[in-house]
Design an enzyme around this catalytic site. Structure first.
Site, PDB file in Angstrom:
ATOM      1  N   CYS A   1     -10.810  -4.028 -20.616  1.00  0.00           N
ATOM      2  CA  CYS A   1      -9.438  -3.893 -20.126  1.00  0.00           C
ATOM      3  C   CYS A   1      -8.754  -5.254 -20.113  1.00  0.00           C
ATOM      4  O   CYS A   1      -7.609  -5.393 -20.533  1.00  0.00           O
ATOM      5  CB  CYS A   1      -9.402  -3.333 -18.721  1.00  0.00           C
ATOM      6  SG  CYS A   1     -10.193  -1.743 -18.533  1.00  0.00           S
TER       7      CYS A   1
ATOM      8  N   ASP B   1       6.466  14.840   2.842  1.00  0.00           N
ATOM      9  CA  ASP B   1       7.680  15.106   2.097  1.00  0.00           C
ATOM     10  C   ASP B   1       7.294  16.101   1.004  1.00  0.00           C
ATOM     11  O   ASP B   1       6.128  16.226   0.663  1.00  0.00           O
ATOM     12  CB  ASP B   1       8.185  13.790   1.485  1.00  0.00           C
ATOM     13  CG  ASP B   1       9.310  14.026   0.512  1.00  0.00           C
ATOM     14  OD1 ASP B   1      10.220  14.784   0.873  1.00  0.00           O
ATOM     15  OD2 ASP B   1       9.270  13.466  -0.593  1.00  0.00           O
TER      16      ASP B   1
ATOM     17  N   ASP C   1       7.805   9.727  -0.572  1.00  0.00           N
ATOM     18  CA  ASP C   1       8.003   8.828  -1.707  1.00  0.00           C
ATOM     19  C   ASP C   1       9.454   8.454  -1.950  1.00  0.00           C
ATOM     20  O   ASP C   1       9.728   7.423  -2.526  1.00  0.00           O
ATOM     21  CB  ASP C   1       7.443   9.454  -2.979  1.00  0.00           C
ATOM     22  CG  ASP C   1       8.347  10.546  -3.497  1.00  0.00           C
ATOM     23  OD1 ASP C   1       8.800  11.351  -2.655  1.00  0.00           O
ATOM     24  OD2 ASP C   1       8.610  10.590  -4.697  1.00  0.00           O
TER      25      ASP C   1
ATOM     26  N   ASP D   1      13.086   9.149   2.369  1.00  0.00           N
ATOM     27  CA  ASP D   1      11.956   9.157   3.305  1.00  0.00           C
ATOM     28  C   ASP D   1      11.723   7.793   3.925  1.00  0.00           C
ATOM     29  O   ASP D   1      10.932   7.657   4.844  1.00  0.00           O
ATOM     30  CB  ASP D   1      10.657   9.537   2.578  1.00  0.00           C
ATOM     31  CG  ASP D   1      10.752  10.883   1.929  1.00  0.00           C
ATOM     32  OD1 ASP D   1      11.217  11.816   2.600  1.00  0.00           O
ATOM     33  OD2 ASP D   1      10.373  10.996   0.761  1.00  0.00           O
TER      34      ASP D   1
END
Lengths: 53, 763
Positions: free
Chosen positions: B50, B452, B643, B647
């Site tokens: 990576c 939410d 999110d 909120d």
């Protein structure tokens, strides 16, 4: 026991060198990415190693 | 198989997703020489391959000067030339390599420019050096060195210990002096007192030829306590400042319409109520305003959390901060910017953040009891021995110092931070970032979990779950659905495509004159007949019939001239692990609840699927905040998971909060935990870790208490020698550390359903 007179200063000096080396490593960011250092050894072609910023 | 994401596979989804350039740019800064530097969080970075992919891939991209990956922090530092590329393309470059990317600053893991942490680490190194050397000399004394040798060793110990303690003890002396000058006591006072008295006493003892020197105790004490202090520093709360981020949503000015119909730019502070303004496409409404004429699709996600565009007609009111998506509209300002909806939100959020700072951590509460007790005990020992020995101050002082040293909270100082660090690394393994150690304590007390809906319980993309009625021409419906990029038509397309024969037939359909009517749907002509796909009432204008009782007003309908209308019930796709998470949250005795800004019908559907009883829909951000605050005032600790921008105030108000990595940056800043993997099971895992951590902290306190119960009487009655003090102190600290490491066994492996990191493969 006279050996202590120079052995103890030598021990302290070596310990001090170790401490200085550690502090230098911390300041130059060598402890920033321990996992990465372990993995980087597996990457070939060192010549294109990115420059440290 | 490699552990790295597959770039080709990722390209479909991740690349199509709009790179949140504005948010990424929050993590960048200008180097003022034409270069820009950015720190990005790349949660999927896992191995050498990576690192190589990211660094090589980016360095080959145009304009990028350097890229350096940090695997420990999963961070990518990129420097690029400002003229040649920008934040958005750097983000896209990273995504094209197959990795998801987020701005790093919200992750708030470590701050390189952290003078307090650097100075603590230096102190720690000095204390460690001194402790090792002094211990070496002390062990020789205990092992039998005597007379001049012992005396010499004590002298050398003193020469090391005194400067080392004076240097490394500063993190304790300074708060202790502060506290004393304000007439209060804290944990640092007994520590400083013990260390300084021990040094003075030992220096006197050494110079007068005695053998009870406590230099080793003083330095090891400082060393162990500094470990705790440093770990605590790493876990300390980062500045939130989410309210100021919210303020960046406000438009800085607006276009005023002059009497001659020309427009002039005026700063937002000069906008008065009643003023006529023009809001161009792509701009935010500067103040709350009413639309005079024209109609525009706007993004009201800031108010409702729903990212679907909403069509606002003349007469409708748009809140400040709402984004005009497609057409310029003329509006009349309702209020000035200071009294706008957005300004209210910023105020609410700032006050919510403030009230959250009042939490007193378990360790601090304990310290407030512990410090006076230690002083009283030490003083009692002094008085006791003064009376027993008839005024022998040497023996009395020795016992008092022994009590101070032995009760010194090494184990207590480590009890909390060690657990928090172990918990944070455990959470990080599953892609959960913890921003504040006390968040774990707060999470363990939670009684209610507020979720939410859009973007948290659901992915936000709609899913068509079936069909009410018989479609005579499903091929036309499919063809029409391909004419629109609206998420709902995407849902219809996905549903119909699953039917095998339809694809080819839809391709054969010759559509002519297809138009998309904003807020209604798409219309097209096939063989001279008009067909419509979209909102029920609009489709029924053509088809005449009603779609039946089963249809809800937000279902997608399809019909045409002479073709009866059928409806596609639309439901949102649940986020992976949502059902499991809600079930487990309930099992642990926490009441789940849904708070959403969305319409009741949609909230009901999701709530029914998840069997959540407490559900609230159509809430404004202020109402959400009030609901959380009310619960908090009743003494009910709340977890808020959300999110959206709407909120963010609720996240700040809840006793503890979580946000997905895909959340808006204001929400991520306001949240205590950010989970970067897709699955909602992160919530359940974090809860489990929090409860285990609290249990371990309590165990650690119990162990420290047990140690004190044995050690204090021994010290009080003068049975403690420097050797026993050293052994007892180290042993208690080691026991506490070992106990804290058990967290990894207590919360083992990966929770099923969380994305499993594949095996490491060396390439």
């Amino acid at each position: 026991m006279t050996g202590l007179l120079f052995l103890v200063p030598i021990a302290l000096f070596l310990g001090g060198v170790g401490l200085a080396a550690f502090l230098w490593c911390v300041r130059s960011g060598q402890f920033d990415d321990l996992d990465g250092a372990a993995e980087r050894i597996l990457i070939d072609e060192d010549q294109t190693e990115p420059p440290r910023q | 198989m490699s552990c790295c994401p597959d770039p080709v596979k990722m390209q479909g989804g991740a690349l199509e997703a709009v790179v949140r350039e504005g948010e990424l740019s929050a993590a960048t800064h200008d180097l003022f020489d034409g270069r820009m530097e950015g720190d990005f969080l790349v949660p999927d970075m896992k191995c050498a391959a990576c690192i190589r992919t990211l660094e090589r891939g980016l360095q080959n991209a145009p304009g990028i000067l350097s890229a350096r990956a940090n695997l420990t922090q999963k961070r990518l530092n990129v420097v690029w030339q400002q003229e040649l590329t920008d934040t958005g393309s750097v983000g896209r470059n990273i995504e094209s390599l197959g990795y998801t990317v987020m701005p790093f600053e919200t992750a708030a893991l470590t701050d390189e420019k952290d003078p307090a942490g650097q100075s603590l680490l230096t102190s720690l190194a000095v204390a460690g050096f001194a402790a090792a050397n002094v211990m070496l000399l002390s062990v020789s004394v205990w092992a039998g060195a005597d007379h001049e040798t012992a005396q010499l060793f004590h002298l050398i110990s003193g020469c090391i210990a005194v400067p080392a303690v004076l240097f490394a003890g500063r993190p304790f002396f300074r708060p202790a002096i502060d506290a004393l000058s304000k007439g209060r006591l804290n944990m640092d006072v007994p520590i400083s007192l013990a260390v300084i008295l021990a040094l003075l006493f030992s220096t006197f003892e050494t110079l007068s030829g005695g053998d009870r020197a406590y230099f080793d105790a003083a330095v090891t004490l400082i060393f162990f306590l500094l470990i705790g202090r440093y770990l605590d520093h790493l876990m300390r709360r980062r500045a939130r400042g989410a309210a100021s981020r919210l303020a960046s949503l406000a438009a800085r000015g607006g276009l005023k319409i002059m009497p001659d119909d020309s427009v002039a730019y005026i700063p937002v502070s000069e906008i008065l109520a009643g003023m006529r303004l023009r809001v161009p496409a792509g701009e935010r409404f500067p103040v709350d305003s009413e639309i005079l004429y024209g109609a525009a699709s706007v993004d009201r996600s800031f108010v409702t959390g729903e990212s679907d565009p909403v069509l606002l007609q003349a007469g409708a009111v748009a809140e400040a901060g709402t984004l005009n998506l497609d057409r310029p509209v003329d509006v009349r300002a309702h209020r000035t910017a200071k009294s706008s909806f957005l300004a209210d939100m910023i105020r609410l959020m700032a006050s919510a953040e403030e009230s959250k700072g009042a939490f007193v951590s378990l360790a601090d509460r304990l310290a407030s009891i512990y410090a006076p007790v230690v002083h009283i005990l030490a003083f009692a020992a002094f008085v006791f021995w003064m009376t027993v020995t008839g005024g022998d101050w040497y023996v009395s002082l020795y016992s008092a110092i022994a009590v101070l040293i032995i009760t010194c909270p090494c184990a207590l100082g480590l009890a909390v931070p060690i657990v928090h660090v172990v918990a944070a690394t455990r959470l990080f393994d599953d892609g959960i970032l913890m921003k504040d150690g006390t968040a774990l304590e707060r999470l363990a007390d939670v009684r209610t979990a507020f979720f939410d809906k859009t973007g948290t319980l659901t992915t936000g993309s709609p899913e068509v779950t079936g069909m009410n009625g018989d479609v005579s021409r499903p091929d036309i419906a499919l063809a029409l659905s391909r004419q629109s990029r609206h998420p709902f038509s995407g849902g219809v397309e996905a549903y119909l495509q699953a039917r095998p024969d339809l694809n080819a037939r839809a391709k054969a359909v010759v559509l002519s004159g297809s138009v998309e009517v904003p807020g209604c749907g798409v219309e097209g002509r096939v063989d001279g007949k008009r067909y419509r796909l979209g909102r029920g009432a609009w489709v029924q204008e053509l088809s005449g019939n009603s779609a039946g009782k089963a249809a809800m007003d937000d279902d997608v309908c399809f019909g045409g001239e002479g073709v009866p209308c059928v409806s596609f019930p639309v439901s949102e796709t649940l986020r992976a692990g949502a059902e499991d998470t809600v079930a487990r949250v309930r099992e642990t005795g926490i009441t789940p609840a849904i708070i959403s800004g969305d319409r009741p019908a949609r909230v009901e559907r999701i709530a029914d699927r998840l069997a959540v009883d407490e559900r609230h829909s159509g809430l404004t951000p202020a109402e959400k905040l009030r609901m959380i605050s009310a619960a908090e005032e009743r003494g009910e600790k709340c977890l808020v998971v959300g999110d959206g921008l709407n909120d963010s105030a609720a996240l700040a108000a809840g006793s503890v909060s979580m946000a997905p990595g895909s959340a808006t940056d204001v929400s991520r800043l306001a949240a205590d935990f950010v989970f970067t993997r897709e699955s909602l099971r992160a919530v359940d895992l974090t809860l489990k870790v929090a409860r285990t951590a609290r249990w371990l902290v309590c165990e650690n306190f119990a162990l420290a208490l047990l140690y004190n119960c044995i050690a204090i009487p021994a010290a009080f009655f003068g049975y403690v020698t420097p050797l026993t003090a050293a052994i007892a102190m180290s042993a208690s600290s080691i026991v506490v550390i070992a106990n804290s490491l058990r967290l990894r066994w207590l919360v083992p492996g990966r929770v099923s359903g969380m994305a499993k990191p594949p095996e490491r493969v060396v390439q």
